[in-house]
Design an enzyme around this catalytic site. Structure first.
Site, short mmCIF file in Angstrom:
data_model
loop_
_atom_site.label_atom_id
_atom_site.label_comp_id
_atom_site.label_asym_id
_atom_site.label_seq_id
_atom_site.Cartn_x
_atom_site.Cartn_y
_atom_site.Cartn_z
CD GLU A 1 -2.70 -1.39 2.49
OE1 GLU A 1 -2.73 -0.46 3.31
OE2 GLU A 1 -3.35 -2.44 2.63
CD GLU B 1 -4.81 -7.88 1.74
OE1 GLU B 1 -5.67 -7.14 2.28
OE2 GLU B 1 -3.58 -7.65 1.85
O1 G3I Z 1 -3.10 -9.01 18.87
C1 G3I Z 1 -3.59 -7.83 19.54
C2 G3I Z 1 -4.19 -8.21 20.89
O2 G3I Z 1 -3.15 -8.71 21.72
C3 G3I Z 1 -4.81 -6.96 21.51
O3 G3I Z 1 -5.45 -7.32 22.73
C4 G3I Z 1 -5.83 -6.37 20.55
C5 G3I Z 1 -6.39 -5.09 21.15
O4 G3I Z 1 -6.90 -4.28 20.13
O5 G3I Z 1 -5.20 -6.04 19.29
C6 G3I Z 1 -4.68 -7.21 18.67
O6 G3I Z 1 -4.05 -6.84 17.46
C7 G3I Z 1 -5.00 -6.55 16.42
C8 G3I Z 1 -4.64 -7.45 15.20
O7 G3I Z 1 -5.48 -7.14 14.07
C9 G3I Z 1 -4.80 -8.94 15.54
O8 G3I Z 1 -6.16 -9.21 15.79
C10 G3I Z 1 -4.83 -5.09 16.01
O9 G3I Z 1 -5.29 -4.27 17.07
C11 G3I Z 1 -5.67 -4.82 14.77
O10 G3I Z 1 -5.40 -3.49 14.29
C12 G3I Z 1 -5.26 -5.79 13.65
O11 G3I Z 1 -6.10 -5.52 12.54
C13 G3I Z 1 -5.63 -6.12 11.31
C14 G3I Z 1 -5.28 -4.99 10.33
O12 G3I Z 1 -4.91 -5.55 9.06
C15 G3I Z 1 -4.11 -4.14 10.82
O13 G3I Z 1 -2.94 -4.93 10.90
C16 G3I Z 1 -6.77 -6.96 10.72
O14 G3I Z 1 -7.02 -8.08 11.56
C17 G3I Z 1 -6.37 -7.45 9.34
O15 G3I Z 1 -7.47 -8.14 8.74
C18 G3I Z 1 -6.00 -6.26 8.46
O16 G3I Z 1 -5.58 -6.77 7.24
C19 G3I Z 1 -5.18 -5.77 6.26
C20 G3I Z 1 -3.97 -6.31 5.51
O17 G3I Z 1 -2.93 -6.61 6.42
C21 G3I Z 1 -3.52 -5.32 4.45
N1 G3I Z 1 -4.63 -5.00 3.53
C22 G3I Z 1 -5.83 -4.49 4.22
C23 G3I Z 1 -6.32 -5.51 5.25
C24 G3I Z 1 -7.59 -5.04 5.94
O18 G3I Z 1 -7.37 -3.87 6.65
#
Ligand code: G3I
Length: 401
Positions: free
Chosen positions: A175, A291
């Site tokens: 991105e 995705e």
């Molecule tokens: O693992 C921690 C946990 O320990 C904590 O208690 C919790 C509190 O908020 O957060 C957890 O981490 C979260 C992680 O997902 C694992 O569940 C993050 O906050 C959360 O921001 C993260 O969101 C992910 C996001 O990318 C940001 O990395 C989404 O699951 C994931 O589906 C999304 O995927 C992205 C691709 O990587 C790139 N393309 C877009 C796509 C959708 O946004």
């Protein structure tokens, strides 16, 4: 829209037919609301699996996987090992998961993902080595123009180096284009660009090639899919970036089109996306649908109609993209509806959870599964006969399909 009984569109009817075809192979129950409409068979293993149907047509297919769910849920593991010929870790290979501190690398989650995939003969995508999100707090607090290049190259060397020779591909940079930031080159003013400059992309790809010469190095992007003006601008900027990298002989092998698409999108998907994929082919770049999921917020509340509309969108989108022979892999962003990121980020106005994926919350295949399987089956086999003793990196990987 709730309460209004939409007439099944031609596409929905087509999908219903595809579903019926598959269902005749093994399921007789009917959907209460849609006459003559039957869900796909519950047993979609073996020859009926997405993996088998994709392989017959020169494709890899699979899902983004949650490692905690792989560790905790047998139904989740079963669907993953039955359906995937390729998989990507949704979060456990990102900076935020691997880098608790500047000095430490935590590979527990990444190693668990690799172990699962290798034990079930599932190829692996790495996601991702350089992104403006999922950056740990210590990075945002301590990275400077003086140390950022070393932080990036060290991360890539250690992470990509750890799985050297075992990865199908890496999302090296994720991105990097964001038109709204107003740069003439359309690049996002990410922390990486601010700290290193616009050659951070080249640095990342060159470092990744050194760390893992066998992996297909991929630039991964969203917002490339639709017939809208905004998506067209993003496609143009992305192609300019790819051409600049090619002109500088930067090692890059593939483009990931994320494909977070919408049911009943105002602009639809098709001609401009196919033209973009053809432009990638002209630069000898493979294309992965990395995705895929379908946002159903524009569809009515009724789950039967939503499932038909989501399936029709999968059918249209995959029919368009799989017509291009350099599309080599299709992954959905998640296994089942309950886990979709869309239910954290994009809630429906009726507050019902979205149903964007191929399996429902009970791991039952949905009409979208039948639509994807039908799209794979409808693809003429895009593989060229391969000479095992020659061919580019891409050919070596495609031989292993
Ligand atoms: O693992 C921690 C946990 O320990 C904590 O208690 C919790 C509190 O908020 O957060 C957890 O981490 C979260 C992680 O997902 C694992 O569940 C993050 O906050 C959360 O921001 C993260 O969101 C992910 C996001 O990318 C940001 O990395 C989404 O699951 C994931 O589906 C999304 O995927 C992205 C691709 O990587 C790139 N393309 C877009 C796509 C959708 O946004």
């Amino acid at each position: 829209m709730p309460g209004k009984t939409p007439i099944l569109s031609r596409r929905d009817a087509l999908v219903g037919a595809a579903v019926t075809l598959l269902a005749l192979q093994g399921c007789s129950s009917s959907h209460p609301r849609l006459p003559g409409y039957v869900p796909p068979p519950l047993d979609v293993s073996g020859a009926r699996s997405l993996r088998a149907q994709a392989a017959a047509h020169g494709l890899l297919t699979g899902f983004a996987l949650s490692v905690p769910l792989l560790q905790d849920s047998e139904p989740y593991r079963r669907v993953a090992r039955e359906q995937c010929s390729i998989a990507v870790a949704e979060n456990t290979m990102k900076w935020g998961a691997i880098r608790p501190t500047r000095a430490d690398f935590n590979f527990d989650g990444a190693d668990a993902f690799v172990q699962f995939c290798e034990s079930h003969n599932i190829k692996m995508r790495g996601h991702n080595l350089c992104w403006h999100e999922s950056l740990p707090r210590w990075f945002l607090d301590t990275a400077t123009p003086e140390n950022a290049r070393a932080l990036l190259t060290e991360h890539i060397r250690v992470v990509a180096g750890r799985y050297r020779g075992r990865m199908h591909s890496w999302d090296v940079v994720n991105e990097a284009v964001w038109i709204a930031d107003g740069r003439p080159d359309g690049l996002r003013t990410s922390p990486w660009l601010k700290l290193i400059g616009d050659d951070y992309i080249e640095v990342a790809f060159r470092t990744a090639r050194q760390a893992d010469p066998a992996a297909l190095l991929t630039y991964n992007e969203y917002g490339l899919e639709g017939e809208s003006e905004g998506d067209q601008q993003k496609r143009i900027a992305t192609l300019l970036l790819l051409r600049r990298l090619r002109q500088r002989n930067v090692p890059i092998d593939a483009v990931g089109i994320q494909s977070h698409i919408k049911a009943r999108s105002l602009h639809g998907y098709g001609p401009s996306l196919r033209s973009f994929i053809q432009s990638c082919k002209s630069m000898d770049l493979e294309v992965f649908i990395t995705e895929l999921d379908v946002d159903d917020r524009e569809l009515p509340s009724d789950s039967g109609h939503r499932d038909a509309g989501v399936a029709a969108t999968y059918a249209d989108y995959l029919q368009a993209t799989l017509a291009e022979p350099n599309v080599k892999a299709v992954l959905t962003w998640g296994v089942d509806d309950a886990q979709s990121w869309l239910n954290q980020r994009s809630r429906r106005t009726d507050n019902k959870p979205q149903r964007p994926l191929l399996f429902d919350q009970d791991f039952r295949p949905k009409p979208a599964f039948a639509a994807a399987a039908a799209a794979f089956a409808g693809r003429s086999n895009g593989r060229r006969p391969q000479n095992p003793h020659s061919g580019s990196l891409q050919d070596r990987h495609s031989q292993s399909l």
